[in-house]
Design a protein around this motif. Structure first.
Motif, PDB file in Angstrom:
ATOM      1  N   GLY A 134       0.825  -1.212   0.000  1.00  0.00           N
ATOM      2  CA  GLY A 134       0.000   0.000   0.000  1.00  0.00           C
ATOM      3  C   GLY A 134       0.854   1.254   0.000  1.00  0.00           C
ATOM      4  O   GLY A 134       0.615   2.187  -0.779  1.00  0.00           O
ATOM      5  N   ASN A 135       1.889   1.266   0.860  1.00  0.00           N
ATOM      6  CA  ASN A 135       2.788   2.428   0.909  1.00  0.00           C
ATOM      7  C   ASN A 135       3.430   2.681  -0.439  1.00  0.00           C
ATOM      8  O   ASN A 135       3.521   3.821  -0.894  1.00  0.00           O
ATOM      9  N   THR A 136       3.929   1.599  -1.073  1.00  0.00           N
ATOM     10  CA  THR A 136       4.630   1.761  -2.344  1.00  0.00           C
ATOM     11  C   THR A 136       3.692   2.318  -3.410  1.00  0.00           C
ATOM     12  O   THR A 136       4.049   3.246  -4.151  1.00  0.00           O
ATOM     13  N   LEU A 137       2.482   1.763  -3.492  1.00  0.00           N
ATOM     14  CA  LEU A 137       1.541   2.230  -4.505  1.00  0.00           C
ATOM     15  C   LEU A 137       1.149   3.688  -4.250  1.00  0.00           C
ATOM     16  O   LEU A 137       1.094   4.499  -5.172  1.00  0.00           O
ATOM     17  N   TYR A 138       0.899   3.997  -2.985  1.00  0.00           N
ATOM     18  CA  TYR A 138       0.527   5.366  -2.620  1.00  0.00           C
ATOM     19  C   TYR A 138       1.651   6.329  -2.989  1.00  0.00           C
ATOM     20  O   TYR A 138       1.430   7.348  -3.654  1.00  0.00           O
ATOM     21  N   PHE A 139       2.868   5.954  -2.569  1.00  0.00           N
ATOM     22  CA  PHE A 139       4.028   6.802  -2.865  1.00  0.00           C
ATOM     23  C   PHE A 139       4.171   7.005  -4.366  1.00  0.00           C
ATOM     24  O   PHE A 139       4.348   8.128  -4.844  1.00  0.00           O
ATOM     25  N   THR A 140       4.095   5.900  -5.133  1.00  0.00           N
ATOM     26  CA  THR A 140       4.311   5.995  -6.577  1.00  0.00           C
ATOM     27  C   THR A 140       3.244   6.873  -7.221  1.00  0.00           C
ATOM     28  O   THR A 140       3.558   7.763  -8.016  1.00  0.00           O
TER      29      THR A 140
ATOM     30  N   ALA B 266       7.016  13.517   3.727  1.00  0.00           N
ATOM     31  CA  ALA B 266       8.411  13.950   3.659  1.00  0.00           C
ATOM     32  C   ALA B 266       9.137  13.202   2.543  1.00  0.00           C
ATOM     33  O   ALA B 266       9.865  13.801   1.747  1.00  0.00           O
ATOM     34  N   VAL B 267       8.908  11.882   2.470  1.00  0.00           N
ATOM     35  CA  VAL B 267       9.551  11.089   1.422  1.00  0.00           C
ATOM     36  C   VAL B 267       9.106  11.571   0.045  1.00  0.00           C
ATOM     37  O   VAL B 267       9.918  11.760  -0.866  1.00  0.00           O
ATOM     38  N   ILE B 268       7.803  11.807  -0.099  1.00  0.00           N
ATOM     39  CA  ILE B 268       7.284  12.259  -1.395  1.00  0.00           C
ATOM     40  C   ILE B 268       7.892  13.607  -1.770  1.00  0.00           C
ATOM     41  O   ILE B 268       8.318  13.829  -2.903  1.00  0.00           O
ATOM     42  N   MET B 269       7.978  14.487  -0.770  1.00  0.00           N
ATOM     43  CA  MET B 269       8.528  15.820  -1.014  1.00  0.00           C
ATOM     44  C   MET B 269       9.956  15.730  -1.563  1.00  0.00           C
ATOM     45  O   MET B 269      10.288  16.387  -2.559  1.00  0.00           O
ATOM     46  N   VAL B 270      10.781  14.902  -0.936  1.00  0.00           N
ATOM     47  CA  VAL B 270      12.170  14.782  -1.385  1.00  0.00           C
ATOM     48  C   VAL B 270      12.229  14.141  -2.761  1.00  0.00           C
ATOM     49  O   VAL B 270      12.991  14.570  -3.635  1.00  0.00           O
ATOM     50  N   ASP B 271      11.418  13.127  -2.986  1.00  0.00           N
ATOM     51  CA  ASP B 271      11.450  12.448  -4.280  1.00  0.00           C
ATOM     52  C   ASP B 271      11.009  13.396  -5.398  1.00  0.00           C
ATOM     53  O   ASP B 271      11.609  13.410  -6.471  1.00  0.00           O
ATOM     54  N   VAL B 272       9.979  14.166  -5.146  1.00  0.00           N
ATOM     55  CA  VAL B 272       9.509  15.125  -6.157  1.00  0.00           C
ATOM     56  C   VAL B 272      10.610  16.129  -6.456  1.00  0.00           C
ATOM     57  O   VAL B 272      10.900  16.444  -7.610  1.00  0.00           O
ATOM     58  N   TRP B 273      11.262  16.604  -5.388  1.00  0.00           N
ATOM     59  CA  TRP B 273      12.341  17.564  -5.584  1.00  0.00           C
ATOM     60  C   TRP B 273      13.439  16.960  -6.450  1.00  0.00           C
ATOM     61  O   TRP B 273      13.958  17.599  -7.359  1.00  0.00           O
ATOM     62  N   LYS B 274      13.768  15.714  -6.169  1.00  0.00           N
ATOM     63  CA  LYS B 274      14.919  15.098  -6.827  1.00  0.00           C
ATOM     64  C   LYS B 274      14.642  14.689  -8.273  1.00  0.00           C
ATOM     65  O   LYS B 274      15.529  14.770  -9.113  1.00  0.00           O
ATOM     66  N   THR B 275      13.432  14.234  -8.579  1.00  0.00           N
ATOM     67  CA  THR B 275      13.231  13.642  -9.905  1.00  0.00           C
ATOM     68  C   THR B 275      12.393  14.483 -10.855  1.00  0.00           C
ATOM     69  O   THR B 275      12.285  14.113 -12.015  1.00  0.00           O
ATOM     70  N   THR B 276      11.823  15.591 -10.392  1.00  0.00           N
ATOM     71  CA  THR B 276      11.120  16.464 -11.332  1.00  0.00           C
ATOM     72  C   THR B 276      12.035  16.899 -12.490  1.00  0.00           C
ATOM     73  O   THR B 276      11.579  16.927 -13.635  1.00  0.00           O
TER      74      THR B 276
END
Lengths: 293, 324
Positions: free
Chosen positions: B101-107, B191-201
């Protein structure tokens, strides 16, 4: 954008057009500014944090207030950290050479020769690039232990080919395909073997593409974490990302943020320099690898 | 190599090559092609093919990390086992389903945000303005920073007591009290989503930018002459034309999102509220030393990802040039 707005305005609204255009331009520059700050700020903040003495670490500030190198000094006083930088460089350079060597010959075969099974090979290469690393972790662990490479940088050189090789093969193949046929026909007419054709005719033309893919492979290898964490055990064999991640190994509330930020800056500066110098190449390599893939 | 060279007669320069020689050259080239491919194929078999098969095999055994050779076949017990009225195995583990669930939500969340932001960034970078090269270089920085480092940088910025984000939000009056971004179970995923968005946008933005720069300019000239509003032009002309590139970016990002490990591991370690499938599998494999069970989890993740990859390959076969 602003040009569109201006040309649209009807003659009777001429008086308002300059104002509207100025507003548009202002909004656009604000957006550029926000995006620029958003992209750079975390790195900038890491730099100013790393330059603070430990006494001032917990005062929040947006500007450089001190220039204290004690964090860097304590970092480089640790032999394991210096050693991990050396390991990272060694692994990344070896991975780039290995991937380029294997990919160059493969790209020649895939890009210039028509043969049965070429499509299947391309699909395999693309499929491997989509592998989740975790799916091969236990099997690769066994291979590495069997080869006696566990807890050495060579384990990482070997395992990193799983994500660098498909990518380099793919980009070099697309590049190889774009080279004119006449080159090769002349070589064949002169009776050159495929090996001679590759090394004497194509290799000199491949340098730009090889530089791009090599750069991307270097960055990927430099940044890798999961394999590096799993296949090395002792401090002296680790790469920098693992070393940085494990600085926080102690208690959650007393992290040495100064040295962590200093280490982060040390690891990132070479990459930022590479990116700024070679940005055009990197962009073209990334889009060639993805759009054409 | 030398043998092949000697089999060629002196080249016939005046006319075209005779038929017999042409097929011989062709056959020689095909042979050389396989010879040239073999190092790469052996390499891939060693680091990808064989380990994958072994992982699959381990998932049906009771293997332990200390002694992989002692693994015994136990069938599907790692996946699902019914014994004395209780279900065991990965598929019956609530932690696994939490990780799924976490992985799908995050993705889903991070890829959506990255696509929207990436298109905006690409549109900005596509406009001609002074300092464009500089801004583009700045955009590449988050992409180039190692994930571990960006996790640490953000961990410091998100620090509950001394972090600059809490400080800024409190100065602006948004927050009354500092938030524990990475420790609070309700916030840590964000927090994880925020960092990932920052890094891969930036990655998404670059792909979209490449597509934007290949667009034909006549559509835009026509739209401009007709006086159509730029927003309308974007949704009617630009968006349909960049959709293929956008889909490629989405597939790449979805595959990356589903296998995410390093960011989650460094930012929030093994906390249950952010645990993803890769973190779960590695925890079983390495920390609990249960290779059989961990391999079963990895195999399931591999199945999910290959399903998506197969769909992508099927849809994108034309682009591959396989049919040529």
């Amino acid at each position: 954008m602003s040009a569109n707005v201006a040309s649209r305005s009807r003659p009777r609204r001429d008086a308002l057009a300059p104002l509207k255009r100025a507003l548009c331009r202002l909004g656009f520059w604000c957006l550029v500014l926000v995006l620029g700050i958003y992209a750079v700020f975390p790195f900038y903040y890491a730099i100013i944090t790393s330059l603070k003495p430990s006494s001032a670490l917990f005062d929040v500030s947006f500007w450089i207030q001190s220039f204290d190198l004690s964090n860097y000094r304590s970092l480089f006083a640790q032999p394991t950290f210096v050693r991990s930088i050396f390991n990272s460089v060694l692994v990344a350079v070896c991975v780039v050479f290995l991937a380029l060597l294997l990919a160059l010959t493969a790209a020649y075969a895939l890009g210039r020769v028509r043969f049965r099974g070429r499509g299947a090979v391309l699909v395999i290469v693309l499929g491997v690039s989509m592998f989740p690393q975790i799916a091969v972790l236990s099997g690769l662990f066994e291979v590495i232990r069997w080869l006696g490479l566990y807890n050495t940088p060579w384990a990482l050189v070997l395992s990193y080919t799983i994500f660098t090789l498909p990518f380099t093969v793919w980009v070099l193949t697309t590049f190889m395909r774009q080279l004119p046929h006449e080159l090769e026909e002349a070589a064949i007419m002169d009776g050159a073997t495929p090996w001679v054709t590759l090394t004497r005719v194509f290799l000199p033309l491949m340098w730009p593409a090889m530089a791009t893919t090599g750069l991307l492979a270097f960055i990927a290898a430099w940044n890798e974490f999961l394999f590096a964490l799993t296949f090395t055990l002792t401090d002296s064999q680790r790469t920098v990302p693992v070393a940085i991640a494990l600085i926080s190994g102690g208690s959650q509330y007393e992290l040495p943020w100064g040295p962590i930020m200093a280490a982060s800056v040390v690891v990132t500066v070479p990459l930022v320099v590479l990116v700024v110098i070679f940005q055009r190449r990197i962009v073209s390599g990334l889009t060639a690898g993805a759009v054409k893939g | 190599m030398t043998e092949a060279m000697s089999s060629i007669e002196s080249p016939n320069r005046s006319g075209g090559p005779p038929r017999g020689r042409a097929t011989r050259v062709r056959r020689q080239r095909v042979r050389a092609a396989w010879l040239f491919l073999s190092p790469m194929l052996i390499g891939l078999a060693l680091v990808a093919g064989w380990p994958l098969l072994r992982t699959l095999w381990f998932s049906f055994t009771d293997a332990e990390l200390n002694d992989l050779a002692a693994a015994r076949w136990i069938g599907f017990e790692n996946y699902l086992l019914y014994e004395d009225g209780i279900w065991y195995g990965v598929l019956a583990d609530p932690d696994w389903w939490n990780a799924v669930g976490n992985t799908l939500y995050f993705t889903a969340v991070s890829v959506s945000l990255e696509v929207v932001l990436g298109v905006i960034v690409a549109l900005v970078l596509n406009a001609k303005f002074r300092g464009r090269t500089l801004v583009r270089a700045a955009m590449l920085i988050p992409w180039a920073i190692p994930t571990v480092v960006s996790a640490q940088m953000w961990a410091w910025m998100l620090n509950d007591q001394f972090g600059i984000l809490n400080h800024a939000l409190m100065v602006l009056g948004v927050l009354d009290a500092p938030l524990a971004w990475t420790a609070d179970a309700n916030l840590s995923m964000w927090a994880v989503i925020m960092v990932d968005v920052w890094k891969t946008t930036p990655f998404v933005a670059l792909l979209v930018l490449a597509a934007l720069q290949m667009l034909p300019s006549d559509c835009y000239e026509a739209a401009e002459v007709d006086g159509i509003h730029p927003v309308r032009v974007f949704f009617r002309v630009t968006l349909p034309l960049i959709t293929p590139a956008l889909l490629v970016a989405v597939i790449f990002r979805v595959l990356d999102g589903l296998r995410i490990f390093d960011l989650v591991y460094v930012l929030t370690s093994n906390s249950a509220s952010t645990m993803t499938m890769s973190v779960y599998a590695r925890q079983q494999l390495v920390e609990f030393q249960d290779v059989g069970y961990g391999s079963a989890a990895s195999t399931l993740l591999f199945l999910v990802i290959s399903l998506i990859a197969v769909i992508y390959l099927y849809l994108g076969r034309r682009q591959l040039g396989v049919s040529r």
